[in-house]
Design a protein around this motif. Structure first.
Motif, PDB file in Angstrom:
ATOM      1  N   GLN A  20       0.832  -1.204   0.000  1.00 40.89           N
ATOM      2  CA  GLN A  20       0.000   0.000   0.000  1.00 40.89           C
ATOM      3  C   GLN A  20       0.868   1.257   0.000  1.00 40.89           C
ATOM      4  O   GLN A  20       0.609   2.205  -0.747  1.00 40.89           O
ATOM      5  CB  GLN A  20      -0.917   0.001   1.215  1.00 40.89           C
ATOM      6  N   GLN A  23       2.472   1.768  -3.467  1.00 39.18           N
ATOM      7  CA  GLN A  23       1.501   2.243  -4.449  1.00 39.18           C
ATOM      8  C   GLN A  23       1.139   3.696  -4.202  1.00 39.18           C
ATOM      9  O   GLN A  23       1.027   4.491  -5.138  1.00 39.18           O
ATOM     10  CB  GLN A  23       0.237   1.372  -4.413  1.00 39.18           C
ATOM     11  N   LEU A  24       0.968   4.065  -2.954  1.00 39.89           N
ATOM     12  CA  LEU A  24       0.652   5.445  -2.592  1.00 39.89           C
ATOM     13  C   LEU A  24       1.782   6.385  -3.014  1.00 39.89           C
ATOM     14  O   LEU A  24       1.543   7.438  -3.606  1.00 39.89           O
ATOM     15  CB  LEU A  24       0.406   5.538  -1.089  1.00 39.89           C
ATOM     16  N   ASN A  25       3.022   5.982  -2.729  1.00 40.59           N
ATOM     17  CA  ASN A  25       4.180   6.801  -3.118  1.00 40.59           C
ATOM     18  C   ASN A  25       4.278   6.941  -4.628  1.00 40.59           C
ATOM     19  O   ASN A  25       4.515   8.042  -5.140  1.00 40.59           O
ATOM     20  CB  ASN A  25       5.475   6.189  -2.576  1.00 40.59           C
ATOM     21  N   THR A  26       4.102   5.854  -5.341  1.00 38.50           N
ATOM     22  CA  THR A  26       4.182   5.889  -6.803  1.00 38.50           C
ATOM     23  C   THR A  26       3.107   6.805  -7.375  1.00 38.50           C
ATOM     24  O   THR A  26       3.391   7.642  -8.237  1.00 38.50           O
ATOM     25  CB  THR A  26       4.042   4.473  -7.389  1.00 38.50           C
ATOM     26  N   SER A  27       1.891   6.674  -6.893  1.00 40.12           N
ATOM     27  CA  SER A  27       0.794   7.512  -7.382  1.00 40.12           C
ATOM     28  C   SER A  27       1.066   8.985  -7.111  1.00 40.12           C
ATOM     29  O   SER A  27       0.882   9.833  -7.992  1.00 40.12           O
ATOM     30  CB  SER A  27      -0.520   7.108  -6.711  1.00 40.12           C
ATOM     31  N   SER A  28       1.503   9.294  -5.917  1.00 37.00           N
ATOM     32  CA  SER A  28       1.782  10.683  -5.564  1.00 37.00           C
ATOM     33  C   SER A  28       2.924  11.248  -6.408  1.00 37.00           C
ATOM     34  O   SER A  28       2.859  12.403  -6.862  1.00 37.00           O
ATOM     35  CB  SER A  28       2.130  10.771  -4.081  1.00 37.00           C
ATOM     36  N   ASN A  29       3.953  10.456  -6.644  1.00 38.90           N
ATOM     37  CA  ASN A  29       5.080  10.911  -7.464  1.00 38.90           C
ATOM     38  C   ASN A  29       4.658  11.160  -8.911  1.00 38.90           C
ATOM     39  O   ASN A  29       5.120  12.119  -9.539  1.00 38.90           O
ATOM     40  CB  ASN A  29       6.223   9.895  -7.424  1.00 38.90           C
ATOM     41  N   ILE A  30       3.778  10.322  -9.436  1.00 39.48           N
ATOM     42  CA  ILE A  30       3.290  10.514 -10.807  1.00 39.48           C
ATOM     43  C   ILE A  30       2.500  11.817 -10.913  1.00 39.48           C
ATOM     44  O   ILE A  30       2.684  12.593 -11.850  1.00 39.48           O
ATOM     45  CB  ILE A  30       2.442   9.308 -11.264  1.00 39.48           C
ATOM     46  N   ILE A  31       1.640  12.067  -9.940  1.00 45.54           N
ATOM     47  CA  ILE A  31       0.840  13.293  -9.956  1.00 45.54           C
ATOM     48  C   ILE A  31       1.744  14.520  -9.818  1.00 45.54           C
ATOM     49  O   ILE A  31       1.555  15.530 -10.503  1.00 45.54           O
ATOM     50  CB  ILE A  31      -0.232  13.258  -8.849  1.00 45.54           C
ATOM     51  N   TYR A  75       1.579  17.881  -2.230  1.00 43.78           N
ATOM     52  CA  TYR A  75       2.544  16.788  -2.373  1.00 43.78           C
ATOM     53  C   TYR A  75       3.594  16.879  -1.263  1.00 43.78           C
ATOM     54  O   TYR A  75       3.956  15.862  -0.650  1.00 43.78           O
ATOM     55  CB  TYR A  75       3.203  16.861  -3.752  1.00 43.78           C
ATOM     56  N   ILE A 121      -4.489  15.095  -5.719  1.00 45.56           N
ATOM     57  CA  ILE A 121      -5.114  14.546  -6.929  1.00 45.56           C
ATOM     58  C   ILE A 121      -6.175  15.507  -7.471  1.00 45.56           C
ATOM     59  O   ILE A 121      -6.191  15.838  -8.653  1.00 45.56           O
ATOM     60  CB  ILE A 121      -5.764  13.173  -6.647  1.00 45.56           C
TER      61      ILE A 121
END
Length: 140
Positions: A20, A23-31, A75, A121
């Motif tokens: 979890q 996934q949270l870190n990856t999503s935040s980095n993409i945004i 972020y 987001i």
């Protein structure tokens, strides 16, 4: 629950929490990357075409940049609260506190982390949408 069952539960819980967190870190980095890229593209456009566009469009671009910068601010809040949460959780684990006690003591940091992620987001989406509308109005 005996010690072996507690350890098994802990490592199963730890495994899924790790997934979890990743996934949270990856999503935040993409945004974050997405927001910074749109800001860079918009600033580059303004520097190259700034003379030939009207003042209201320039102002709209500046508003778009401000919205995306606020996404980047969330972020930063997200990452700082997440790091504080990890630090406190590790400290409480060293003190052999139960999961329930740790959850109670880190509840606020967890909420700040999730709310800042959700705001990151939402604001990034709104900033992107605003940018698309402005660029569409220029093209058409």
């Amino acid at each position: 629950m005996n010690k072996k069952e507690q350890l098994e539960e802990f490592y199963n819980y730890k495994h899924w929490r790790e997934i979890q967190r990743n996934q949270l870190n990856t999503s935040s980095n993409i945004i974050f990357t997405f927001s910074a890229t749109i800001i860079g593209f918009t600033i580059n456009y303004l520097l190259n075409k700034g003379v030939s566009i009207c003042e209201s469009t320039k102002f709209s671009f500046i508003i778009s940049i401000a919205i995306l910068l606020s996404s980047i601010l969330f972020y930063l809040i997200f990452n700082i609260s997440k790091l504080m949460d990890y630090t406190k959780t590790a400290r409480y684990l060293r003190k052999n506190m139960s999961f329930e006690e740790i959850g109670i003591k880190t509840w606020l940091l967890g909420k700040i982390t999730w709310y800042s992620f959700i705001l990151q987001i939402g604001i990034a989406f709104f900033g992107f949408l605003f940018s698309v509308i402005i660029f569409t109005s220029i093209i058409l």
